[in-house]
Design a protein around this motif. Structure first.
Motif, PDB file in Angstrom:
ATOM      1  N   THR A  56       0.836  -1.208   0.000  1.00  0.00           N
ATOM      2  CA  THR A  56       0.000   0.000   0.000  1.00  0.00           C
ATOM      3  C   THR A  56       0.867   1.253   0.000  1.00  0.00           C
ATOM      4  OG1 THR A  56      -1.833  -1.065   1.152  1.00  0.00           O
ATOM      5  CG2 THR A  56      -1.638   1.319   1.420  1.00  0.00           C
ATOM      6  N   ALA A 114       2.806   1.697  -3.327  1.00  0.00           N
ATOM      7  CA  ALA A 114       1.989   2.188  -4.443  1.00  0.00           C
ATOM      8  C   ALA A 114       1.659   3.672  -4.255  1.00  0.00           C
ATOM      9  CB  ALA A 114       0.708   1.363  -4.544  1.00  0.00           C
ATOM     10  N   LYS A 135      -5.943   3.699 -13.638  1.00  0.00           N
ATOM     11  CA  LYS A 135      -5.853   2.339 -13.122  1.00  0.00           C
ATOM     12  C   LYS A 135      -6.928   1.481 -13.779  1.00  0.00           C
ATOM     13  CE  LYS A 135      -7.369   0.737  -9.166  1.00  0.00           C
ATOM     14  NZ  LYS A 135      -8.552  -0.066  -9.560  1.00  0.00           N
ATOM     15  N   CYS A 141      -8.091  -4.138 -10.643  1.00  0.00           N
ATOM     16  CA  CYS A 141      -6.703  -4.184 -10.171  1.00  0.00           C
ATOM     17  C   CYS A 141      -6.632  -3.525  -8.798  1.00  0.00           C
ATOM     18  CB  CYS A 141      -5.754  -3.449 -11.123  1.00  0.00           C
ATOM     19  SG  CYS A 141      -5.294  -4.415 -12.580  1.00  0.00           S
ATOM     20  N   TYR A 142      -5.855  -4.126  -7.906  1.00  0.00           N
ATOM     21  CA  TYR A 142      -5.711  -3.619  -6.541  1.00  0.00           C
ATOM     22  C   TYR A 142      -4.286  -3.123  -6.355  1.00  0.00           C
ATOM     23  CZ  TYR A 142      -5.638  -3.688  -1.388  1.00  0.00           C
ATOM     24  OH  TYR A 142      -5.518  -3.373  -0.052  1.00  0.00           O
ATOM     25  N   HIS A 143      -4.176  -1.918  -5.810  1.00  0.00           N
ATOM     26  CA  HIS A 143      -2.848  -1.361  -5.547  1.00  0.00           C
ATOM     27  C   HIS A 143      -2.727  -0.935  -4.092  1.00  0.00           C
ATOM     28  CE1 HIS A 143      -2.256  -1.508  -9.869  1.00  0.00           C
ATOM     29  NE2 HIS A 143      -3.376  -0.832 -10.036  1.00  0.00           N
ATOM     30  N   LEU A 173      -6.247   5.349  -4.697  1.00  0.00           N
ATOM     31  CA  LEU A 173      -6.244   4.105  -5.474  1.00  0.00           C
ATOM     32  C   LEU A 173      -7.438   3.216  -5.134  1.00  0.00           C
ATOM     33  CD1 LEU A 173      -2.415   3.467  -5.288  1.00  0.00           C
ATOM     34  CD2 LEU A 173      -3.734   4.150  -7.300  1.00  0.00           C
ATOM     35  N   LEU A 205      -1.044   2.882 -13.836  1.00  0.00           N
ATOM     36  CA  LEU A 205      -0.684   1.807 -12.900  1.00  0.00           C
ATOM     37  C   LEU A 205      -1.361   0.531 -13.348  1.00  0.00           C
ATOM     38  CD1 LEU A 205      -0.234   4.308 -10.854  1.00  0.00           C
ATOM     39  CD2 LEU A 205      -0.665   2.574  -9.106  1.00  0.00           C
ATOM     40  N   GLU A 256      -1.389  -3.959 -12.699  1.00  0.00           N
ATOM     41  CA  GLU A 256      -0.862  -5.269 -12.317  1.00  0.00           C
ATOM     42  C   GLU A 256      -0.602  -5.963 -13.660  1.00  0.00           C
ATOM     43  OE1 GLU A 256      -2.885  -7.698  -9.149  1.00  0.00           O
ATOM     44  OE2 GLU A 256      -4.407  -6.174  -9.337  1.00  0.00           O
ATOM     45  N   ASP A 315       2.779  -2.594 -11.019  1.00  0.00           N
ATOM     46  CA  ASP A 315       2.619  -3.047  -9.645  1.00  0.00           C
ATOM     47  C   ASP A 315       2.904  -4.543  -9.626  1.00  0.00           C
ATOM     48  OD1 ASP A 315       1.877  -3.912  -7.170  1.00  0.00           O
ATOM     49  OD2 ASP A 315       0.040  -2.718  -7.066  1.00  0.00           O
ATOM     50  N   TYR A 346       9.597   0.435  -3.862  1.00  0.00           N
ATOM     51  CA  TYR A 346       9.348   0.949  -5.207  1.00  0.00           C
ATOM     52  C   TYR A 346      10.677   1.396  -5.767  1.00  0.00           C
ATOM     53  CZ  TYR A 346       9.120   5.594  -2.928  1.00  0.00           C
ATOM     54  OH  TYR A 346       9.385   6.726  -2.200  1.00  0.00           O
TER      55      TYR A 346
END
Ligand SMILES: *Cc1c(COP(=O)(O)O)cnc(C)c1O
Length: 425
Positions: free
Chosen positions: A117, A120, A138, A142-144, A150, A203, A205, A238, A277
């Motif tokens: 978390t 991102a 995004k 998709c989960y960031h 986000l 962003l 995945e 990500d 990152y």
């Protein structure tokens, strides 16, 4: 017998919201009582009642060597015995950073944080600072992580202005978050044609894992690379889940795409809280104290977590190790596909590397809308039948299952036996 899990869950619900510290653990997606875990060893999970399960969740990805790997444990104990945190730089941070930089050619410098978390959220801040732009793109499903900006996934077939996914996230916070369907190049093209000069970053995945496993359509990631490059926006992969999971390095190596920024987590911390990152030196040197973009953390680069990360990556890098985890995932996918065909159950197993999802639908899943068309009730029934047969799958139809180097022949036989029982009822 799950009396002890039931007792603990009741106690937990009095002092922890929903009885858990992260929502999916509460089994709401499949019903029933979450198992309270007492210990893990290799591919095995033991609950508070002493029930044993073959673990295909592996703490949602980090444990690519399985639970309590002896070399990771030794590194953790050794580091902890010298003190658990100093708030000052250590050699271990340099060593883990060097391993990340060596693995990912797109990453020349890296900043460690404590969760995906945080990584991102920080990457978005850096992308906005570096481009002087505000909008981020995004993909639906998709989960960031749960940073406010986000937490928008408002999905329809067209580009939409982000709508908050949670109360407490203001419309203003997500107004600059543009949500588009995964794998739909033409919608992204249209978005860039209309708003390209406002977009700081895309962003993605690179293999979606948080809607269940959904690989990128041929040409999709290439198109994102080209569109962002032409518009002067950053492409942010990500790889919190995909890093060391879809390939011995990550999705960027698997598909041959060079992102501007990479977000890492899960495996990089070897089962302890660490994430990162990174990107090109010129970008990363904009982070404080090298540059003006502020980002800090009391426990960032924690020595115990760094030691677990270094040990995990070193063991994983040995010849044949990663391939062992992948082969198991491939065999498990075959077992599921064959058993479903025999039982007449419509099932599409999607797998990339060591990540897999059995979608209860006859059609391929290419985006979140497809994933939501899969039969959730059927997944829930299968989940519980497998749990009763001693296999711990993700307690949600929209998650990836994971394998580890600790999953061997005996575990595969146990898995096949469980699948057979689950569908012979
Ligand atoms: C797990 C995950 C995150 C969030 O990481 P946390 O450590 O849970 O905060 C972000 N992105 C992806 C792709 C993930 O799978």
């Amino acid at each position: 017998m799950i009396a002890e899990s039931e007792r603990l869950f009741a106690a937990a619900q009095r002092v922890l919201p929903g009885g858990v510290n992260s929502p999916v653990r509460a089994f709401r997606g499949v019903g029933g009582t979450p198992r309270f875990i007492a210990s893990g060893e290799g591919a095995l999970l033991v609950d508070a009642d002493g029930n044993r399960y073959l673990d295909l969740v592996l703490s949602w990805g980090p444990l690519i060597l399985g639970h309590a790997h002896p070399e990771v444990l030794a590194a953790v104990v050794e580091a902890a015995s010298r003190g658990t945190t100093y708030g000052a730089p250590t050699e271990l941070e340099v060593r883990l950073a060097e391993r990340v930089v060596a693995a990912f050619p797109s990453v020349e410098m890296v900043r460690f944080v404590s969760s995906g978390t945080e990584a991102a959220m920080s990457a978005v801040r850096l992308a906005r600072a570096a481009t002087g732009r505000t909008a981020i793109v995004k993909f639906d499903g998709c989960y960031h992580g749960h940073a406010d900006s986000l937490l928008a996934a408002a999905g329809s077939g067209v580009a939409t202005l982000g709508l908050p996914d949670s109360p407490g996230v203001t419309a203003g916070t997500v107004a600059d978050t543009l949500v588009v369907p995964f794998n739909d190049t033409s919608v992204v093209e249209a978005l860039f044609a209309a708003r390209g000069r406002d977009i700081a970053a895309v962003l993605v995945e690179p293999v979606a894992g948080n809607m269940g496993v959904v690989p990128p359509a041929p040409g999709f990631l290439e198109a994102l690379r080209e569109l962002t490059r032409r518009a002067g926006a950053l492409l942010v992969f990500d790889e919190v889940m995909t890093g060391w999971r879809v390939h011995p390095v990550g999705a960027q190596a698997l598909y041959g795409i060079t992102p501007d920024l990479t977000i890492l987590g899960k495996v990089v911390g070897g089962g302890l809280p660490a994430a990162a990152y990174g990107g090109a030196r010129a970008l990363m040197e904009q982070i404080a104290p090298a540059g003006p973009v502020y980002q800090a953390g009391t426990l960032s680069g924690n020595p115990v977590a760094m030691a677990a990360g270094v040990a995990t990556l070193d063991v994983l890098a040995r010849p044949g190790m990663w391939e062992r985890a992948e082969r198991w995932a491939a065999c498990a996918a075959n077992v599921l596909t064959r058993a479903a065909a025999r039982a007449g159950v419509p099932l599409t197993v999607q797998r990339v590397g060591t990540m897999l999802t059995p979608f209860f639908t006859g059609a391929p899943v290419t985006n979140y809308a497809d994933a939501k068309r899969a039969d959730r009730a059927a997944y829930g029934a299968f989940f519980h039948a497998m749990l009763d047969a001693g296999v711990y799958l993700p307690p949600s139809a929209f998650e990836s299952a994971f394998t580890s180097t600790a999953h061997g022949e005996a575990e595969l036989d146990a898995f096949e036996a469980a699948v057979t029982t689950a569908w012979v009822r």
